[in-house]
Design a protein around this motif. Sequence first.
Motif, PDB file in Angstrom:
ATOM      1  N   GLU A   1      21.123  33.630 -28.369  1.00  0.00           N
ATOM      2  CA  GLU A   1      20.522  33.922 -29.675  1.00  0.00           C
ATOM      3  C   GLU A   1      21.560  33.799 -30.787  1.00  0.00           C
ATOM      4  N   ILE A   2      22.784  34.249 -30.525  1.00  0.00           N
ATOM      5  CA  ILE A   2      23.848  34.117 -31.526  1.00  0.00           C
ATOM      6  C   ILE A   2      24.118  32.649 -31.817  1.00  0.00           C
ATOM      7  N   LEU A   3      24.169  31.843 -30.768  1.00  0.00           N
ATOM      8  CA  LEU A   3      24.413  30.413 -30.951  1.00  0.00           C
ATOM      9  C   LEU A   3      23.293  29.768 -31.773  1.00  0.00           C
ATOM     10  N   ARG A   4      22.070  30.162 -31.492  1.00  0.00           N
ATOM     11  CA  ARG A   4      20.936  29.591 -32.229  1.00  0.00           C
ATOM     12  C   ARG A   4      21.044  29.910 -33.714  1.00  0.00           C
ATOM     13  N   ILE A   5      21.430  31.124 -34.035  1.00  0.00           N
ATOM     14  CA  ILE A   5      21.537  31.525 -35.439  1.00  0.00           C
ATOM     15  C   ILE A   5      22.677  30.791 -36.123  1.00  0.00           C
ATOM     16  N   LEU A   6      23.800  30.687 -35.434  1.00  0.00           N
ATOM     17  CA  LEU A   6      24.972  30.082 -36.074  1.00  0.00           C
ATOM     18  C   LEU A   6      24.874  28.571 -36.194  1.00  0.00           C
ATOM     19  N   SER A   7      23.914  27.928 -35.494  1.00  0.00           N
ATOM     20  CA  SER A   7      23.800  26.469 -35.561  1.00  0.00           C
ATOM     21  C   SER A   7      23.489  25.982 -36.955  1.00  0.00           C
ATOM     22  N   SER A   8      22.870  26.842 -37.768  1.00  0.00           N
ATOM     23  CA  SER A   8      22.594  26.463 -39.166  1.00  0.00           C
ATOM     24  C   SER A   8      23.260  27.462 -40.110  1.00  0.00           C
TER      25      SER A   8
ATOM     26  N   LEU B   1      21.377  30.370 -48.485  1.00  0.00           N
ATOM     27  CA  LEU B   1      20.064  30.909 -48.826  1.00  0.00           C
ATOM     28  C   LEU B   1      20.086  32.437 -48.878  1.00  0.00           C
ATOM     29  N   PHE B   2      20.832  33.049 -47.952  1.00  0.00           N
ATOM     30  CA  PHE B   2      20.867  34.500 -47.906  1.00  0.00           C
ATOM     31  C   PHE B   2      21.497  35.057 -49.180  1.00  0.00           C
ATOM     32  N   VAL B   3      22.589  34.415 -49.585  1.00  0.00           N
ATOM     33  CA  VAL B   3      23.256  34.871 -50.798  1.00  0.00           C
ATOM     34  C   VAL B   3      22.388  34.638 -52.013  1.00  0.00           C
ATOM     35  N   ALA B   4      21.707  33.465 -52.042  1.00  0.00           N
ATOM     36  CA  ALA B   4      20.846  33.147 -53.188  1.00  0.00           C
ATOM     37  C   ALA B   4      19.700  34.126 -53.310  1.00  0.00           C
ATOM     38  N   SER B   5      19.249  34.682 -52.183  1.00  0.00           N
ATOM     39  CA  SER B   5      18.096  35.576 -52.220  1.00  0.00           C
ATOM     40  C   SER B   5      18.464  36.992 -52.672  1.00  0.00           C
ATOM     41  N   MET B   6      19.750  37.323 -52.705  1.00  0.00           N
ATOM     42  CA  MET B   6      20.166  38.665 -53.096  1.00  0.00           C
ATOM     43  C   MET B   6      20.268  38.789 -54.617  1.00  0.00           C
ATOM     44  N   ASP B   7      20.141  40.002 -55.090  1.00  0.00           N
ATOM     45  CA  ASP B   7      20.437  40.214 -56.508  1.00  0.00           C
ATOM     46  C   ASP B   7      21.957  40.255 -56.687  1.00  0.00           C
ATOM     47  N   ILE B   8      22.402  40.262 -57.944  1.00  0.00           N
ATOM     48  CA  ILE B   8      23.840  40.105 -58.233  1.00  0.00           C
ATOM     49  C   ILE B   8      24.668  41.207 -57.592  1.00  0.00           C
ATOM     50  N   THR B   9      24.159  42.413 -57.587  1.00  0.00           N
ATOM     51  CA  THR B   9      24.954  43.531 -57.081  1.00  0.00           C
ATOM     52  C   THR B   9      25.072  43.513 -55.567  1.00  0.00           C
TER      53      THR B   9
ATOM     54  N   THR C   1       7.440  39.039 -49.512  1.00  0.00           N
ATOM     55  CA  THR C   1       8.424  39.578 -50.463  1.00  0.00           C
ATOM     56  C   THR C   1       9.787  39.787 -49.825  1.00  0.00           C
ATOM     57  N   SER C   2       9.936  39.397 -48.567  1.00  0.00           N
ATOM     58  CA  SER C   2      11.214  39.598 -47.885  1.00  0.00           C
ATOM     59  C   SER C   2      11.556  38.372 -47.058  1.00  0.00           C
ATOM     60  N   SER C   3      12.807  38.277 -46.642  1.00  0.00           N
ATOM     61  CA  SER C   3      13.274  37.170 -45.824  1.00  0.00           C
ATOM     62  C   SER C   3      13.180  37.535 -44.350  1.00  0.00           C
ATOM     63  N   VAL C   4      13.117  36.497 -43.505  1.00  0.00           N
ATOM     64  CA  VAL C   4      13.020  36.729 -42.071  1.00  0.00           C
ATOM     65  C   VAL C   4      13.713  35.588 -41.337  1.00  0.00           C
ATOM     66  N   MET C   5      14.422  35.894 -40.256  1.00  0.00           N
ATOM     67  CA  MET C   5      15.035  34.872 -39.415  1.00  0.00           C
ATOM     68  C   MET C   5      14.009  34.418 -38.381  1.00  0.00           C
ATOM     69  N   TYR C   6      13.832  33.104 -38.287  1.00  0.00           N
ATOM     70  CA  TYR C   6      12.856  32.577 -37.324  1.00  0.00           C
ATOM     71  C   TYR C   6      13.186  31.127 -37.024  1.00  0.00           C
ATOM     72  N   ASP C   7      13.187  30.761 -35.762  1.00  0.00           N
ATOM     73  CA  ASP C   7      13.347  29.386 -35.309  1.00  0.00           C
ATOM     74  C   ASP C   7      14.627  28.748 -35.841  1.00  0.00           C
ATOM     75  N   GLY C   8      15.689  29.525 -35.884  1.00  0.00           N
ATOM     76  CA  GLY C   8      16.989  28.971 -36.243  1.00  0.00           C
ATOM     77  C   GLY C   8      17.263  28.864 -37.725  1.00  0.00           C
ATOM     78  N   ARG C   9      16.392  29.404 -38.589  1.00  0.00           N
ATOM     79  CA  ARG C   9      16.689  29.387 -40.022  1.00  0.00           C
ATOM     80  C   ARG C   9      16.179  30.648 -40.691  1.00  0.00           C
ATOM     81  N   ASN C  10      16.703  30.881 -41.894  1.00  0.00           N
ATOM     82  CA  ASN C  10      16.330  32.056 -42.656  1.00  0.00           C
ATOM     83  C   ASN C  10      15.215  31.691 -43.641  1.00  0.00           C
ATOM     84  N   TRP C  11      14.043  32.310 -43.479  1.00  0.00           N
ATOM     85  CA  TRP C  11      12.896  32.052 -44.339  1.00  0.00           C
ATOM     86  C   TRP C  11      12.919  33.068 -45.476  1.00  0.00           C
ATOM     87  N   THR C  12      13.081  32.561 -46.707  1.00  0.00           N
ATOM     88  CA  THR C  12      13.228  33.435 -47.871  1.00  0.00           C
ATOM     89  C   THR C  12      11.919  33.541 -48.648  1.00  0.00           C
ATOM     90  N   THR C  13      11.832  34.551 -49.495  1.00  0.00           N
ATOM     91  CA  THR C  13      10.634  34.754 -50.314  1.00  0.00           C
ATOM     92  C   THR C  13      10.432  33.588 -51.286  1.00  0.00           C
TER      93      THR C  13
END
Length: 918
Positions: A33-40, A47-55, A93-105
């Motif tokens: 599972e770790i390998l699958r996540i890190l592949s992308s 995307l994760f950083v872009a989805s966060m607010d500035i703080t 309204t939230s992000s979720v990890m699925y199928d090797g990528r992060n799905w953002t709002t």
Amino acid sequence: MRERGLVVPMRRLEIPASNEIDDMKNTAMILTEILRILSSLNSVLMLFVASMDITSKETALGTFLLLLLCLPYLSVAAIYHPSEQLSINCGSTSSVMYDGRNWTTDLNFLRENHNQSVAALPTAVSPKEGPYTHARLSRTQFTYSFLVNPGPKFLRLFFYSTAYPNFERSQACFSVKAGPYTLLQYFNVSLNADVDPASSGILFREYSINLKDGWLNVTFIPNTTAQNPDSYAFINGIEVVSMPSYLYYTNSNVDNADYPKLVGGESYQIENNLALETKYRLRLGDRDIPAAEDTGMLRKWDVHNEYITNPGVESFDVDNTTKLNFNKTPDYTAPDPVYRSLASMGGNASVNMGFNLTWQLPVDPGFTYMLRLHFCQLNPKVIGSGYQIFLIYIQDNLVEERADIFSWSGKLKGVPVVRDYAVIISAPDHQKKANLSVKLHPHRESLIKDAQLNAIELFKISDTEGNLAGPNPDPRIQATEIFHENSIKKRRSTTRTLAAVAGAVSGVILLSFIIVFFIIKRKKNVAFNNGSNKKDETSHGGGSSSLPTNLCRHFTIAEIAEATNNFDELFIVGVGGFGNVYKGYIDDGSTPVAIKRLKPGSRQGLNEFMNEIEMLSQLRHLHLVSLIGYCYESNEMILVYDFMDRGTLSDHLYGSNNPPLSWKQRLQICIGAARGLHYLHTGAKQMIIHRDVKSTNILLDEKWVAKVSDFGLSRIGPTGSSMTHVSTQVKGSVGYLDPEYYKRQRLTEKSDVYSYGVVLLEVLCGRQPLLRMVEKRQVSLVDWAKHRYEKGFLGEIVDPALKGQIAPHCLRKFGEVALSCLLEDGAQRPSMNDVVGVLEFVLQRHLQDGANVIAVLESGGDYEDSTTEDMFSSSHSSVHVSDYSNSSGLNSTSYPSKESDRLFSEPVFSEIKDPKGR
């Protein structure tokens, strides 16, 4: 160890002891599972950083850096790194990890705010994660805007067809546009989802679009109509992923010899202003390759089992040790497992020479397609050029006459190569689907009589108006649901009405209503009988002759409207002189039927309508289409038949993209139709002359059984020993008319024999009886065939798709019987019983000779067999008998001949019996 783009130095991993098997399994699962996540990882971080607010960005960045510090022994080795990868979880309204990528709002990409975000109503098969748990829905237009770099992108759309609060599943009908391209139009999601029950309502569409600037606007437009005023658009997930510039688009800077080959032409360029839709991405292995295991572009590779037509052919993995050398194509073209699995024909050389390795891919007609074939030679037996050579046919056109993967690869093993082709699929009227065929056949000079393929990709190319949208599929399942819903509504309405009447009126008033009802009903029946010239003496009574309702069912106009979804154009499967033919469903949607509806101004009218009912109601035979019933109400004249799944014979001879029929299939169809006509002439109480025998009136069921149809012009034949013909006005179809009947207006059963002879020539030559745009001597098929037969060149006009399938003596005998049917003097023509006998003989000889004729290609391919070349060559003055086939044992009869009786006096099958009615 290599796993999904990551390299793990196994020497640094601590291997558990043998008594810790359970812990080892758990560790392996976590590591995978770790390998699958890190592949992308790169795109996920962005995307994760872009989805966060500035703080929160500093915290997010720190979290990912900490994760990297905790895994110092893992290194990223992705083949291709997309500059953009946006995976959008629409409606959430939230992000979720699925199928090797992060799905953002999706909130940062929406233009309009008047749409709704809802969660899918849970069902037994509801997806538990990913972009399918929520949806963005609206009854008005809405748009997503993405700011990305110019260049080619994958645009992927994810749909989950299910019930959403306040939105009925069946009302989702909309169009989708991306920039100047129309991706979907009048797209009925539930209808498309129900075609494949295994999909559990999930639909996926992938497109390639080359952006000139940095904006990608994707617009969803509900198709609101009077019939569907509450239609809405929705989307569950959107993905935008960049791709290499020339992965699928053509590099104009290279030599045009490297452009895709246009089937039947020179070359074709996939220009940057075109959009593509991915129709198929098939690997010839035993499992799918998920998006996370692609080369970095998140493509999914499906298995091909559903599309290969050879049931005995198996796919298998080969040589997992040889390192692949990507010197002919970039390493991101396809993942390694694609080139390490293949489908081949097997080890029996003699068997392999007798069939094609074939795939049939259903596509939307009216478009051009790009077909990519993937190859990689890893066969240890192939040690040089010429060891394995094969032919490649696309749409039965020879595109590669010496396909040699080893030579294509620069005489090296393990070198992946691709071949691209452009294929134009024409659009016959009312045909929703066509098949694009890929066929491989061993070359006769190949040392290894085998062919192989590793993968297939197929893309639809946008037309000149930027359109990629195809029609919705056959609405059978949707229609069934509508029927059930209507039935429930009717039952509920009836219950409420009866309760109201029972509580509101007295018994006397109720009795009065009943009396009035019967009076009105009687008047309607009288009107029906008067309108049909009193031919219909049903249970209503009144006529002088009768329609036998014990064999023929009467439908109300309401039942017909329900069966066709109120004559929805989506249900039209054919158009004839009578009017439209609909595919409908009766008996609560359980029985498919063909519904022929008379159109105003039709050349056929009430007489033909009543004639067909009377004729077919009294006829039941395996090779006659069965009439189920009729409707004559509200100025509508409608006939209901058994539905014939494969359409008309002409649909499989010319004018469509259906695969060509083999010679065996054609003979079986001809024999079936001849039996049906023989039954009409001799098997019924009175001789029936069809009067409109033609290839469009020979229908084929799902098992390819031929059935004669359309009895609107049929007549009772001569009655009594003194009568030899029926004097009647000439009717029939141009190109099939018996010249004797046309000149003298004397109709006999031999007029059907003449028309059937024209059908035999259609079957042999694969062309229409009349062609206006050819040289004068070829306009009439009959005249052209007679001319070539007399000159000894009948083989010259045989359908090219049959080349190599017909033994010369079978061709000669088939030509004799066809042209004997076309003799000017009707008395000299054979009976249909004689025709059946000769065709049975031809089929028997074909089956006997099949093992001896070298070029037995079930689907009509040609691979340069010199023994059959003579038969189809215009350079010879007569039809030659192949050295590989035996003598027919039948004396030849030249055309025209006064000795036609001798042709049919020879013995055929001793076991032949007249077909019995069912």
